[in-house]
Scaffold this motif. Structure first.
Motif, PDB file in Angstrom:
ATOM      1  N   ILE A  88      38.932  45.257  35.836  1.00  0.00           N
ATOM      2  CA  ILE A  88      37.400  44.963  35.489  1.00  0.00           C
ATOM      3  C   ILE A  88      37.525  44.373  34.047  1.00  0.00           C
ATOM      4  N   ARG A  89      36.489  43.506  33.720  1.00  0.00           N
ATOM      5  CA  ARG A  89      35.980  43.293  32.275  1.00  0.00           C
ATOM      6  C   ARG A  89      34.586  42.900  32.201  1.00  0.00           C
ATOM      7  N   GLN A  90      33.931  43.196  31.497  1.00  0.00           N
ATOM      8  CA  GLN A  90      32.539  43.383  30.961  1.00  0.00           C
ATOM      9  C   GLN A  90      31.931  41.570  31.156  1.00  0.00           C
ATOM     10  N   ARG A  91      32.354  40.745  30.254  1.00  0.00           N
ATOM     11  CA  ARG A  91      32.130  39.630  30.143  1.00  0.00           C
ATOM     12  C   ARG A  91      33.132  38.726  29.897  1.00  0.00           C
ATOM     13  N   LYS A  92      33.147  37.443  30.035  1.00  0.00           N
ATOM     14  CA  LYS A  92      34.149  36.548  29.801  1.00  0.00           C
ATOM     15  C   LYS A  92      33.688  35.103  29.527  1.00  0.00           C
ATOM     16  N   HIS A 116      22.505  31.334  36.522  1.00  0.00           N
ATOM     17  CA  HIS A 116      22.815  32.060  37.603  1.00  0.00           C
ATOM     18  C   HIS A 116      23.809  31.195  38.441  1.00  0.00           C
ATOM     19  N   GLN A 117      24.996  31.332  38.742  1.00  0.00           N
ATOM     20  CA  GLN A 117      25.995  30.418  39.664  1.00  0.00           C
ATOM     21  C   GLN A 117      26.758  31.476  40.590  1.00  0.00           C
ATOM     22  N   HIS A 118      26.497  31.032  41.750  1.00  0.00           N
ATOM     23  CA  HIS A 118      27.038  31.685  42.909  1.00  0.00           C
ATOM     24  C   HIS A 118      28.625  31.565  43.013  1.00  0.00           C
ATOM     25  N   GLY A 119      29.345  32.602  43.239  1.00  0.00           N
ATOM     26  CA  GLY A 119      30.703  32.699  43.126  1.00  0.00           C
ATOM     27  C   GLY A 119      31.267  33.816  42.728  1.00  0.00           C
ATOM     28  N   VAL A 120      32.520  33.961  42.377  1.00  0.00           N
ATOM     29  CA  VAL A 120      33.485  35.002  41.906  1.00  0.00           C
ATOM     30  C   VAL A 120      33.986  34.396  40.426  1.00  0.00           C
ATOM     31  N   PHE A 121      33.648  35.408  39.521  1.00  0.00           N
ATOM     32  CA  PHE A 121      34.167  35.045  38.122  1.00  0.00           C
ATOM     33  C   PHE A 121      35.409  36.103  37.771  1.00  0.00           C
ATOM     34  N   MET A 122      36.476  35.412  37.522  1.00  0.00           N
ATOM     35  CA  MET A 122      37.769  36.287  37.309  1.00  0.00           C
ATOM     36  C   MET A 122      38.467  36.032  35.843  1.00  0.00           C
ATOM     37  N   ASP A 123      38.946  36.887  35.339  1.00  0.00           N
ATOM     38  CA  ASP A 123      39.675  36.680  34.141  1.00  0.00           C
ATOM     39  C   ASP A 123      41.364  36.538  34.697  1.00  0.00           C
ATOM     40  N   GLY A 136      29.943  34.690  30.886  1.00  0.00           N
ATOM     41  CA  GLY A 136      29.538  35.116  32.138  1.00  0.00           C
ATOM     42  C   GLY A 136      29.876  36.787  32.205  1.00  0.00           C
ATOM     43  N   GLN A 137      29.007  37.164  33.007  1.00  0.00           N
ATOM     44  CA  GLN A 137      28.873  38.541  33.316  1.00  0.00           C
ATOM     45  C   GLN A 137      28.216  38.853  34.321  1.00  0.00           C
ATOM     46  N   SER A 138      28.293  40.029  34.914  1.00  0.00           N
ATOM     47  CA  SER A 138      27.759  40.499  36.261  1.00  0.00           C
ATOM     48  C   SER A 138      26.070  40.764  36.003  1.00  0.00           C
ATOM     49  N   SER A 139      25.411  40.487  37.284  1.00  0.00           N
ATOM     50  CA  SER A 139      24.290  41.099  37.123  1.00  0.00           C
ATOM     51  C   SER A 139      23.907  42.455  37.524  1.00  0.00           C
ATOM     52  N   GLY A 140      23.517  43.157  36.648  1.00  0.00           N
ATOM     53  CA  GLY A 140      22.969  44.507  36.803  1.00  0.00           C
ATOM     54  C   GLY A 140      23.536  45.333  37.532  1.00  0.00           C
ATOM     55  N   ILE A 141      22.922  45.701  38.972  1.00  0.00           N
ATOM     56  CA  ILE A 141      23.447  46.668  39.985  1.00  0.00           C
ATOM     57  C   ILE A 141      24.864  46.028  40.699  1.00  0.00           C
ATOM     58  N   LEU A 142      25.127  44.838  40.430  1.00  0.00           N
ATOM     59  CA  LEU A 142      26.365  44.266  41.143  1.00  0.00           C
ATOM     60  C   LEU A 142      27.502  44.575  40.080  1.00  0.00           C
ATOM     61  N   ARG A 143      27.441  45.249  38.924  1.00  0.00           N
ATOM     62  CA  ARG A 143      28.440  45.282  38.213  1.00  0.00           C
ATOM     63  C   ARG A 143      29.569  45.948  38.751  1.00  0.00           C
ATOM     64  N   TYR A 144      30.949  45.475  38.594  1.00  0.00           N
ATOM     65  CA  TYR A 144      32.124  46.215  39.381  1.00  0.00           C
ATOM     66  C   TYR A 144      32.090  46.303  40.703  1.00  0.00           C
ATOM     67  N   HIS A 145      31.136  45.618  41.453  1.00  0.00           N
ATOM     68  CA  HIS A 145      31.172  45.590  42.707  1.00  0.00           C
ATOM     69  C   HIS A 145      31.553  44.184  43.271  1.00  0.00           C
ATOM     70  N   ASP A 166      29.548  37.215  43.296  1.00  0.00           N
ATOM     71  CA  ASP A 166      28.292  36.705  43.980  1.00  0.00           C
ATOM     72  C   ASP A 166      27.490  35.894  42.914  1.00  0.00           C
ATOM     73  N   ALA A 167      26.559  36.812  42.380  1.00  0.00           N
ATOM     74  CA  ALA A 167      25.778  35.977  41.289  1.00  0.00           C
ATOM     75  C   ALA A 167      26.136  36.342  40.083  1.00  0.00           C
ATOM     76  N   VAL A 168      26.761  35.213  39.382  1.00  0.00           N
ATOM     77  CA  VAL A 168      27.282  35.308  38.082  1.00  0.00           C
ATOM     78  C   VAL A 168      26.379  34.909  36.989  1.00  0.00           C
ATOM     79  N   HIS A 169      25.981  35.741  35.959  1.00  0.00           N
ATOM     80  CA  HIS A 169      25.065  35.568  35.002  1.00  0.00           C
ATOM     81  C   HIS A 169      25.483  34.844  33.861  1.00  0.00           C
ATOM     82  N   PHE A 170      25.262  33.644  33.383  1.00  0.00           N
ATOM     83  CA  PHE A 170      26.020  32.903  32.405  1.00  0.00           C
ATOM     84  C   PHE A 170      24.574  32.701  31.285  1.00  0.00           C
ATOM     85  N   ARG A 171      25.253  32.873  30.379  1.00  0.00           N
ATOM     86  CA  ARG A 171      24.538  32.492  28.834  1.00  0.00           C
ATOM     87  C   ARG A 171      25.436  31.407  27.930  1.00  0.00           C
TER      88      ARG A 171
END
Length: 331
Positions: free
Chosen positions: A225-229, A142-149, A196-205, A183-188
């Motif tokens: 919005i988009r699901q993952r990038k 997980h990385q703290h920040g805002v992930f944008m396309d 990267g994608q959002s973590s669960g309940i934070l999605r779209y928020h 906020d909490a960006v989930h990277f794989r």
């Protein structure tokens, strides 16, 4: 520690597309684990050479393997499969709904190895299982920040809390770009890139101080919005320091390591009057040009070096340009 997936997950909702059915081993499904997304077809191992059988890989038995087994005597079939089971095999999967020899069933029962089958041909089954397992077994963080396309470039905006990341992201969304996560960006780690994608309940928020939690999808529509990038650029916001030295030419080529992969990084100082959304947008445009093979900073330094010394090679090390400019000023 390496990740592992219970064999039971192959029969879960997320793996329905594999169309697997359990033949034997219900009690062993959660006790057997897959730790490698690569698949094995144990053709040579069935003939006795099982030195390279990996217990943590799915063993696929297709038409070739079963055709070979049918050429053996019943006791030889049992011994051939038993020899594999003794290597700690996590499970067997029979493809194309091929008829399963009773000796195969007896062998897996003797060694408590799960046996599954699918009507898919071996090629489709192997591809589907590998893609599914690759995603499930991917290293993550997980990385703290805002992930944008931004213009198709995955940009992670980082910086201290309250520095203005979310405000910048809102402006970027207004300009037509898309939010992936806040906020909490989930990277794989998928093969040799980060997704990267959002973590669960934070999605779209997104959280904006003074306004609270905003639902970007409801506010700006699904195109915002988009699901993952794929992550391709990290932009770090930092407080302006008049005594600090910042990159003036764009030749620093900074990187940040995430899950043992180096990601290009840019440091942008924050000061009053700077439109950070526009600057981040330009940074994404410039990175896109670099991906396409054009680096404006290197091209400029190349021309500058050539104007200083027409006989110099165009491939002069770019990192020396600052020293050359300083010496030129002294002269």
């Amino acid at each position: 520690m390496n990740k592992a997936v219970p064999v039971a997950d192959l029969l879960g909702v997320d793996a329905q597309h594999l169309q697997l059915k359990l033949v034997y081993g219900k009690q062993q499904l959660k006790n057997r684990y897959i730790n490698n997304y690569r698949i094995q077809k144990p053709g040579l191992a069935l003939a006795g050479f099982a030195d390279h059988i990996h217990g943590g890989r799915v063993q696929v038995l297709g038409n070739t393997e079963l055709s070979y087994l049918w050429t053996l005597k019943p006791e030889e079939r049992f011994e051939s499969i038993s020899h594999l089971c003794k290597r700690g095999v996590c499970c067997f999967i029979v493809t194309k709904n091929l008829h399963i020899p009773k000796e195969l069933l007896e062998a897996v029962k003797s060694h408590n190895v799960p046996l599954l089958k699918t009507h898919l041909p071996s090629s489709d089954a192997i591809q589907g299982i590998m893609l599914y397992l690759e995603e499930q077994l991917a290293p993550e963080t997980h990385q703290h920040g805002v992930f944008m396309d931004i213009f198709g470039i995955g940009v992670l905006i980082t910086g201290r809390s309250g520095i203005g990341k979310s405000e910048c992201a809102i402006e970027l969304i207004k300009r037509g770009h898309r939010l992936v996560a806040d906020d909490a960006v989930h990277f794989r780690k998928i093969q040799e890139y980060l997704e990267g994608q959002s973590s669960g309940i934070l999605r779209y928020h997104m959280e904006v101080r003074g306004l609270g939690i905003l639902n970007i999808k409801d506010m700006f529509g699904v195109t915002a919005i988009r699901q993952r990038k794929k992550l391709e650029l990290v932009v770090e916001f930092t407080d302006w320091n008049p005594d600090a030295s910042y990159d003036r030419l764009g030749l620093d080529n900074l990187t940040v390591e995430i899950l043992k992969l180096e990601v290009p990084k840019i440091i942008l100082p924050i000061s009053a009057g700077r439109n950070m959304a526009v600057i981040v947008e330009v940074a994404a445009r410039n990175h896109l040009l670099k991906i396409m093979g054009y680096d404006s900073a290197k091209e400029f330094s190349d021309r500058l070096l050539h104007s200083i010394n027409p006989n110099a090679e165009r491939t002069h090390p770019y990192r020396d340009i600052d020293d050359i400019i300083r010496r030129k000023r002294v002269e």
